[in-house]
Design a protein around this motif. Structure first.
Motif, PDB file in Angstrom:
ATOM      1  N   HIS A 163       0.668  -1.052   0.004  1.00  0.00           N
ATOM      2  CA  HIS A 163       0.128   0.111  -0.019  1.00  0.00           C
ATOM      3  C   HIS A 163       0.801   1.496  -0.016  1.00  0.00           C
ATOM      4  CE1 HIS A 163      -2.766  -3.177   1.530  1.00  0.00           C
ATOM      5  NE2 HIS A 163      -3.669  -2.466   0.982  1.00  0.00           N
ATOM      6  N   SER A 164       0.630   1.948  -1.066  1.00  0.00           N
ATOM      7  CA  SER A 164       1.445   3.331  -1.045  1.00  0.00           C
ATOM      8  C   SER A 164       0.513   4.366  -0.182  1.00  0.00           C
ATOM      9  CB  SER A 164       1.463   3.851  -2.379  1.00  0.00           C
ATOM     10  OG  SER A 164       0.258   4.167  -2.920  1.00  0.00           O
ATOM     11  N   THR A 165       1.092   5.305   0.188  1.00  0.00           N
ATOM     12  CA  THR A 165       0.402   6.543   0.881  1.00  0.00           C
ATOM     13  C   THR A 165       0.956   7.884   0.357  1.00  0.00           C
ATOM     14  OG1 THR A 165       2.251   6.819   2.615  1.00  0.00           O
ATOM     15  CG2 THR A 165       0.404   5.331   3.287  1.00  0.00           C
ATOM     16  N   ARG A 166      -0.125   8.627   0.091  1.00  0.00           N
ATOM     17  CA  ARG A 166       0.106   9.897  -0.542  1.00  0.00           C
ATOM     18  C   ARG A 166      -0.623  11.148   0.083  1.00  0.00           C
ATOM     19  NH1 ARG A 166       3.374   7.214  -2.562  1.00  0.00           N
ATOM     20  NH2 ARG A 166       3.297   6.523  -4.633  1.00  0.00           N
ATOM     21  N   HIS A 167      -0.133  12.281   0.229  1.00  0.00           N
ATOM     22  CA  HIS A 167      -0.812  13.422   0.589  1.00  0.00           C
ATOM     23  C   HIS A 167      -0.737  14.609  -0.281  1.00  0.00           C
ATOM     24  CE1 HIS A 167       2.703  13.149   3.216  1.00  0.00           C
ATOM     25  NE2 HIS A 167       2.873  14.496   3.114  1.00  0.00           N
ATOM     26  N   LEU A 168      -1.848  15.094  -0.336  1.00  0.00           N
ATOM     27  CA  LEU A 168      -1.958  16.495  -1.229  1.00  0.00           C
ATOM     28  C   LEU A 168      -1.790  17.634  -0.213  1.00  0.00           C
ATOM     29  CD1 LEU A 168      -2.480  17.433  -4.272  1.00  0.00           C
ATOM     30  CD2 LEU A 168      -4.838  17.808  -3.437  1.00  0.00           C
ATOM     31  N   VAL A 169      -0.693  18.512  -0.713  1.00  0.00           N
ATOM     32  CA  VAL A 169      -0.552  19.563   0.164  1.00  0.00           C
ATOM     33  C   VAL A 169      -0.642  20.985  -0.353  1.00  0.00           C
ATOM     34  CG1 VAL A 169       1.246  20.730   1.793  1.00  0.00           C
ATOM     35  CG2 VAL A 169       1.343  18.217   1.414  1.00  0.00           C
ATOM     36  N   GLU A 170      -1.243  21.823   0.268  1.00  0.00           N
ATOM     37  CA  GLU A 170      -1.490  23.324  -0.362  1.00  0.00           C
ATOM     38  C   GLU A 170      -1.062  24.173   1.015  1.00  0.00           C
ATOM     39  OE1 GLU A 170      -4.577  26.508  -2.614  1.00  0.00           O
ATOM     40  OE2 GLU A 170      -5.282  24.500  -2.002  1.00  0.00           O
ATOM     41  N   ALA A 171       0.025  24.781   0.715  1.00  0.00           N
ATOM     42  CA  ALA A 171       0.464  25.857   1.413  1.00  0.00           C
ATOM     43  C   ALA A 171       0.726  27.385   0.911  1.00  0.00           C
ATOM     44  CB  ALA A 171       1.843  25.326   2.156  1.00  0.00           C
ATOM     45  N   ARG A 172       0.586  28.424   1.893  1.00  0.00           N
ATOM     46  CA  ARG A 172       0.571  29.889   1.450  1.00  0.00           C
ATOM     47  C   ARG A 172       1.681  30.509   2.204  1.00  0.00           C
ATOM     48  NH1 ARG A 172      -2.026  34.478   2.479  1.00  0.00           N
ATOM     49  NH2 ARG A 172      -3.085  33.577   4.477  1.00  0.00           N
ATOM     50  N   ARG A 173       2.472  31.359   1.582  1.00  0.00           N
ATOM     51  CA  ARG A 173       3.021  32.267   2.269  1.00  0.00           C
ATOM     52  C   ARG A 173       2.131  33.584   2.717  1.00  0.00           C
ATOM     53  NH1 ARG A 173       8.822  35.475   0.540  1.00  0.00           N
ATOM     54  NH2 ARG A 173       8.690  36.890   2.509  1.00  0.00           N
ATOM     55  N   PRO A 174       2.151  33.744   3.892  1.00  0.00           N
ATOM     56  CA  PRO A 174       1.227  34.774   4.483  1.00  0.00           C
ATOM     57  C   PRO A 174       1.677  36.252   3.960  1.00  0.00           C
ATOM     58  CG  PRO A 174       1.914  33.468   6.280  1.00  0.00           C
ATOM     59  CD  PRO A 174       2.838  33.242   5.281  1.00  0.00           C
ATOM     60  N   ALA A 175       0.527  37.252   3.651  1.00  0.00           N
ATOM     61  CA  ALA A 175       0.781  38.319   3.333  1.00  0.00           C
ATOM     62  C   ALA A 175       1.865  39.283   4.234  1.00  0.00           C
ATOM     63  CB  ALA A 175      -0.358  39.198   2.818  1.00  0.00           C
TER      64      ALA A 175
END
Length: 272
Positions: free
Chosen positions: A260-272
């Motif tokens: 079984h593979s494991t994956r995660h989708l990441v969305e990160a933001r640099r704050p203003a």
């Protein structure tokens, strides 16, 4: 690897091929890039529901300046750019650390006017602060969080698919034996969230999935371990011949080896 389908065998008849032939074939296949089409009929891996490459295309279509970190052979970035066309970024750059992949990515992406910069995984990114509004990566070995935060402009986004904890560990531990918890937890999403936040990024999205993987012959196992070199460090056919032969016999008698593979989708933001 390719999506789920029935395995096939090479040759002029349906007779199973022997251990030595299969191992020799798996050991001879080139490992450059992240094209997994060779595995068709030999191994399958379920795909994450979010469709990373298509989602990346949507992000590229609205980006002004984009950087793809650890691009491999450039295949995913190339697909996403073709999908995003004609609304591609004005500026797009890729980095890669493995020389064979640098050459392959350059050949693929140069016709698009996209430079591929050779950067080792542990080196700083050779770009000015706040240079990009989008940084992406698919399966980075270690996300360089501080560097990602530095090169992102304020309100810029990091969008990536990461390998998760204990990915394909059924296969890894078949060769190496049980591994300690600290090894298993290295890629845990909670740890990556903490590392990203420590670098000054804000996590705005984090999804994880566990996916079925099947190896239908020992050639696929050999090629996979040669291609994804960090799974079983120092893997060679000679070193693990006894393990390989036993696994070949198991596959022949019981059917595909399941992991079984494991994956995660990441969305990160640099704050203003």
């Amino acid at each position: 690897m390719v999506s789920a389908q029935q395995p096939s065998r090479d040759g002029d008849d349906d007779r199973p091929r022997g251990f030595e032939d299969l191992v020799a074939e798996g050991a001879a296949v080139p490992t450059e890039g992240w094209d997994f089409s060779w595995f068709e009929g030999r191994a399958t891996e379920a795909r994450p529901s979010w469709g990373y490459a298509v989602s990346l295309a949507g992000r590229l279509a609205v980006a002004r300046a984009a950087l793809d970190v650890q691009t491999g052979g450039g295949e995913v970035l190339d697909f996403a750019l073709r999908r995003a066309a004609p609304k591609a970024p004005v500026l797009a750059v890729a980095t890669e650390g493995w020389p064979a992949n640098v050459a392959k990515a350059t050949a693929l992406l140069r016709p698009r006017g996209i430079p591929v910069v050779a950067v080792a995984e542990d080196e700083p990114l050779p770009f000015a602060d706040a240079s990009f509004d989008l940084v992406s990566s698919r399966h980075p070995v270690r996300p360089p969080w501080a560097e990602i935060a530095r090169v992102l402009e304020p309100c810029g986004t990091y969008f990536a698919q990461h390998v998760g904890p204990r990915s394909v560990f059924e296969l890894v531990e078949y060769f190496l034996g049980p591994l300690p918890d600290e090894v298993s937890a290295v890629r845990h999403p909670d740890r990556e969230r903490a590392d990203a936040e420590a670098a000054g990024l804000e996590i705005v999205g984090l999804r994880a999935e566990r996916l079925r993987v099947e190896f239908h012959d020992i050639a696929a196992v050999v090629h996979f371990l040669r291609k994804v070199v960090w799974m079983v460090p120092g893997f060679t056919v000679d070193r693990y011949e006894e393990h390989l032969r036993s696994l070949h016999e198991r596959i022949e008698s019981e059917g595909p080896f399941v992991a079984h593979s494991t994956r995660h989708l990441v969305e990160a933001r640099r704050p203003a």
